[in-house]
Design a protein around this motif. Structure first.
Motif, PDB file in Angstrom:
ATOM      1  N   LEU A  10       0.838  -1.206   0.000  1.00  0.00           N
ATOM      2  CA  LEU A  10       0.000   0.000   0.000  1.00  0.00           C
ATOM      3  C   LEU A  10       0.867   1.247   0.000  1.00  0.00           C
ATOM      4  N   ILE A  42      -1.050  -1.509  -4.386  1.00  0.00           N
ATOM      5  CA  ILE A  42      -2.268  -0.721  -4.201  1.00  0.00           C
ATOM      6  C   ILE A  42      -1.875   0.737  -4.038  1.00  0.00           C
ATOM      7  N   PRO A  44      -3.226   4.589  -4.001  1.00  0.00           N
ATOM      8  CA  PRO A  44      -4.458   5.367  -3.874  1.00  0.00           C
ATOM      9  C   PRO A  44      -4.734   6.273  -5.070  1.00  0.00           C
ATOM     10  N   LEU A  47      -6.777   4.028  -7.633  1.00  0.00           N
ATOM     11  CA  LEU A  47      -7.951   3.272  -7.199  1.00  0.00           C
ATOM     12  C   LEU A  47      -9.275   3.858  -7.683  1.00  0.00           C
ATOM     13  N   LEU A  49     -11.245   5.775  -5.930  1.00  0.00           N
ATOM     14  CA  LEU A  49     -12.193   5.680  -4.816  1.00  0.00           C
ATOM     15  C   LEU A  49     -12.931   7.000  -4.621  1.00  0.00           C
ATOM     16  N   LEU A  53     -15.899   6.284   1.570  1.00  0.00           N
ATOM     17  CA  LEU A  53     -16.031   4.872   1.217  1.00  0.00           C
ATOM     18  C   LEU A  53     -17.327   4.236   1.709  1.00  0.00           C
ATOM     19  N   ALA A  60     -15.448   0.660  -7.358  1.00  0.00           N
ATOM     20  CA  ALA A  60     -14.060   0.876  -6.946  1.00  0.00           C
ATOM     21  C   ALA A  60     -13.858   0.461  -5.488  1.00  0.00           C
ATOM     22  N   VAL A  61     -14.829   0.756  -4.641  1.00  0.00           N
ATOM     23  CA  VAL A  61     -14.747   0.372  -3.233  1.00  0.00           C
ATOM     24  C   VAL A  61     -14.746  -1.149  -3.120  1.00  0.00           C
ATOM     25  N   TYR A  64     -11.378  -2.514  -4.176  1.00  0.00           N
ATOM     26  CA  TYR A  64     -10.351  -2.258  -3.161  1.00  0.00           C
ATOM     27  C   TYR A  64     -10.490  -3.258  -2.010  1.00  0.00           C
ATOM     28  N   ARG A  67      -9.286  -6.728  -2.858  1.00  0.00           N
ATOM     29  CA  ARG A  67      -7.827  -6.834  -2.897  1.00  0.00           C
ATOM     30  C   ARG A  67      -7.230  -6.920  -1.485  1.00  0.00           C
ATOM     31  N   ILE A  68      -7.770  -6.154  -0.562  1.00  0.00           N
ATOM     32  CA  ILE A  68      -7.301  -6.219   0.824  1.00  0.00           C
ATOM     33  C   ILE A  68      -7.645  -7.585   1.415  1.00  0.00           C
ATOM     34  N   LEU A  92      -7.547   4.727   3.646  1.00  0.00           N
ATOM     35  CA  LEU A  92      -7.476   3.343   3.170  1.00  0.00           C
ATOM     36  C   LEU A  92      -7.612   2.339   4.309  1.00  0.00           C
TER      37      LEU A  92
END
Length: 191
Positions: A10, A42, A44, A47, A49, A53, A60-61, A64, A67-68, A92
């Motif tokens: 990140l 990742i 920002p 992304l 976003l 969020l 997009a959220v 993300y 992926r986390i 994030l």
């Protein structure tokens, strides 16, 4: 457990003209060379976003958070601004919850004379609250803008390379152990 461990890197800054790219450009090729890991960068800035969020229906959220959730461990590349970490990184971190749980987090920090370590101190507390395991070993660059080669790349010293190798040795152990534990006892059952 089979296959490579998935490590999400990140970027902790989205500022224009950020130095995070330079540190990330030092880190990611070294991670790609390590056969135990699959790396997901990742950023920002990439992304897309929304400003908030909470809109969980946003594609997009959802992307993300997937992926986390898919990561077995994390490396946070963080600058230190005013003795702390950035609002971009806070955004994030705070908007994923269970996705961090029972996974290791390593830190590659940079900044002035403290090399970003005050930001890392704060991040350790935040990730502990999220039930993530902060690795003791990390990589820190003090005044890294003074250590650029003719192409503007961050110079690799023996000390920074050894620090990365030590951190990734610990990442390999923790990410593997915690992945096996998560597979044996699903998070929902473990509480």
């Amino acid at each position: 457990m089979t296959g490579k461990l998935r490590i999400a890197v990140l970027y902790g800054s989205a500022r224009e003209g950020r130095f995070c790219n330079t540190v990330g450009d030092w880190l990611t090729p070294r991670l790609w060379e390590m056969s135990a890991f699959e790396v997901d960068l990742i950023d920002p800035l990439e992304l897309g976003l929304p400003a908030r969020l909470e809109a969980e229906e946003n594609a997009a959220v959802k992307g993300y958070l997937r992926r986390i959730d898919a990561a077995d461990g994390f490396i946070v590349v963080t600058p230190e601004y005013n003795h702390g970490y950035t609002a971009d990184l806070k955004y994030l971190i705070d908007n994923a919850r269970a996705e961090w749980k029972r996974k290791p987090v390593g830190f590659v920090s940079y900044g002035g004379s403290a090399g970003g370590l005050r930001a890392v101190e704060q991040l350790r507390l935040v990730f502990a609250e999220l039930h993530a395991v902060g690795l003791r070993d990390g990589v820190s660059f003090a005044n890294p803008w003074n250590d650029l080669d003719a192409d503007g790349a961050l110079a690799c010293t023996d000390a920074s390379q050894k620090a990365l190798e030590q951190m990734m040795s610990e990442m390999n152990w923790w990410a593997g152990a915690l992945k096996r534990a998560r597979e044996a006892v699903p998070v929902a059952m473990a509480g």
